[in-house]
Write an enzyme that holds these catalytic residues in place. Sequence first.
Site, PDB file in Angstrom:
ATOM      1  CG  HIS A  56      -1.961   1.103   1.124  1.00 56.85           C
ATOM      2  ND1 HIS A  56      -3.305   0.847   0.966  1.00 56.85           N
ATOM      3  CD2 HIS A  56      -1.837   2.450   1.114  1.00 56.85           C
ATOM      4  CE1 HIS A  56      -3.958   1.994   0.878  1.00 56.85           C
ATOM      5  NE2 HIS A  56      -3.081   2.988   0.969  1.00 56.85           N
ATOM      6  CG  HIS A  58      -1.040   6.913  -1.796  1.00 53.66           C
ATOM      7  ND1 HIS A  58      -2.240   7.011  -2.468  1.00 53.66           N
ATOM      8  CD2 HIS A  58      -1.300   6.211  -0.664  1.00 53.66           C
ATOM      9  CE1 HIS A  58      -3.189   6.410  -1.761  1.00 53.66           C
ATOM     10  NE2 HIS A  58      -2.644   5.916  -0.658  1.00 53.66           N
ATOM     11  CD  GLN A 151      -6.624  10.790  -2.587  1.00 51.73           C
ATOM     12  OE1 GLN A 151      -5.499  10.488  -2.947  1.00 51.73           O
ATOM     13  NE2 GLN A 151      -7.037  10.642  -1.358  1.00 51.73           N
ATOM     14  CG  HIS A 209      -7.547   4.012   0.232  1.00 50.06           C
ATOM     15  ND1 HIS A 209      -6.980   3.613  -0.944  1.00 50.06           N
ATOM     16  CD2 HIS A 209      -6.602   4.731   0.892  1.00 50.06           C
ATOM     17  CE1 HIS A 209      -5.731   4.074  -0.995  1.00 50.06           C
ATOM     18  NE2 HIS A 209      -5.471   4.750   0.108  1.00 50.06           N
ATOM     19  CD  GLU A 212      -6.992   6.446   5.461  1.00 52.82           C
ATOM     20  OE1 GLU A 212      -7.312   6.498   4.269  1.00 52.82           O
ATOM     21  OE2 GLU A 212      -5.907   6.873   5.898  1.00 52.82           O
ATOM     22  CG  ASP A 308      -1.195   5.174   3.321  1.00 51.37           C
ATOM     23  OD1 ASP A 308      -1.380   5.337   2.110  1.00 51.37           O
ATOM     24  OD2 ASP A 308      -2.037   5.487   4.180  1.00 51.37           O
ATOM     25  CD1 TRP A 314      -3.516  12.498   3.607  1.00 55.09           C
ATOM     26  CD2 TRP A 314      -2.210  12.138   1.829  1.00 55.09           C
ATOM     27  NE1 TRP A 314      -4.258  12.724   2.484  1.00 55.09           N
ATOM     28  CE2 TRP A 314      -3.491  12.518   1.380  1.00 55.09           C
ATOM     29  CE3 TRP A 314      -1.210  11.870   0.884  1.00 55.09           C
ATOM     30  CZ2 TRP A 314      -3.801  12.632   0.024  1.00 55.09           C
ATOM     31  CZ3 TRP A 314      -1.528  11.985  -0.465  1.00 55.09           C
ATOM     32  CH2 TRP A 314      -2.808  12.359  -0.886  1.00 55.09           C
TER      33      TRP A 314
HETATM   34 ZN   LIG Z   1      -3.524   5.030   0.999  1.00 58.30          ZN
END
Ligand SMILES: [Zn+2]
Length: 423
Positions: A56, A58, A151, A209, A212, A308, A314
């Site tokens: 996982h 990005h 997203q 996802h 979350e 992630d 993030w």
């Molecule tokens: Zn993610």
Amino acid sequence: MFDLIVKGGTLPDGTVADIGIQGDKIAAIGSLGDAVAGEIIDASGDLVSPPFVDPHFHMDATLSYGLPRINASGTLLEGIGLWGELKQVMTQDEVIERALKYCDWAASMGLLAIRSHVDTCDDRLLGVEALLQVREQVKDYIDLQLVAFPQDGFYRDPTARENTIRALDMGVDVVGGIPHFERTMADGVASVTELCEIAAERGLQVDMHCDETDDPHSRHIETLACETQRLGLQGRVAGSHLTSMHSMDNYYVSKLLPLIAEAEINAIPNPLINIVLQGRHDTYPKRRGLTRVKEMLAMGINVGWGQDCVLDPWYSLGTGDMLDVAFMGLHVAQMTSPAEMRTCFDMVTENNAKTMGLEGYGLQVGANASLVVLDAGDPIEALRLRATRLCVVAKGRIVSRTPRADASLSISGRPATSRRRHG
Ligand SMILES: [Zn+2]
């Protein structure tokens, strides 16, 4: 005669063995005596592991920290907003350059298989085009699997549905989604259903996802498990994050876990990000927000730690080190018995390889000659030290070496060097 021999290393199960490599495959494992090779790596006393796997990530956003500004609140939602701003101004070349730099870091960390989500809420599909190029460019050393990720919501964003399908037509590997971000619970449920149908039609895997959030009523994992069963996708679907499960009613979870097990859903908690983003709105007591890892493992569900984010809207830290990820997971999930710590190592290697459906993974004859030599005696020590990756072999080629990080001591009456190994 081998092309390469990794000599005398300790495998994760504790056996000591030589590994003979021919071309891009493991040709022999055991005692190879005086066998000759083009190159011999002395791994005696060191751990030799199959490569790390991140299920996982990005990669379209990685290494963009601070662009165009920093996430002031530190929340998931500001991060999504910030990414929306960055998407308007970034160029394809910048995305490629950042992704390739990250892949250099990954290779140096022995991280040789990555599943990256790629945002499909962009009419130009700039990130998709960029990462398809990167996938091709790194294929000799990193298996990069891409997930079409709407997203901003498959239904919530006006063109996401069309663009997600376009991305799949362009060759993106896996179908993604974000049901908890749709406008309503009902839209979330409908998005899971339609996205699973798209995957079933195309013969693709699914990785959503899913939930979350700290909202215990976010139960899209239930629909994901149900649709997986209905469409015969068992073993080919992953639920990423699943953080709402942390806050769910225990009675409901006692019904949910068998459904997830029955559907053979792979679970991907992302401990660095979950511990940073979840519980942000709590006062005290403050929830950890990590999903129920031990409970899922006890049900026989395949669970692996994901990373992630590294240096993006993030998350302001990260290095591409899956041992860091497992180390955080071990702490947050309180997996501190020897057997549990050992499982945490498998969760960034074998378990994640299973989630990604990797072929030829592992240390056995006939498998891909991809492995990592670590400055540690066993997997638990590798976790404790976040051990140096002394040598990384990808498909038969040495792609990275890092010197042992022994300290030189100048303390009277004490040894001249310190390695921090134990036992
Ligand atoms: Zn993610």
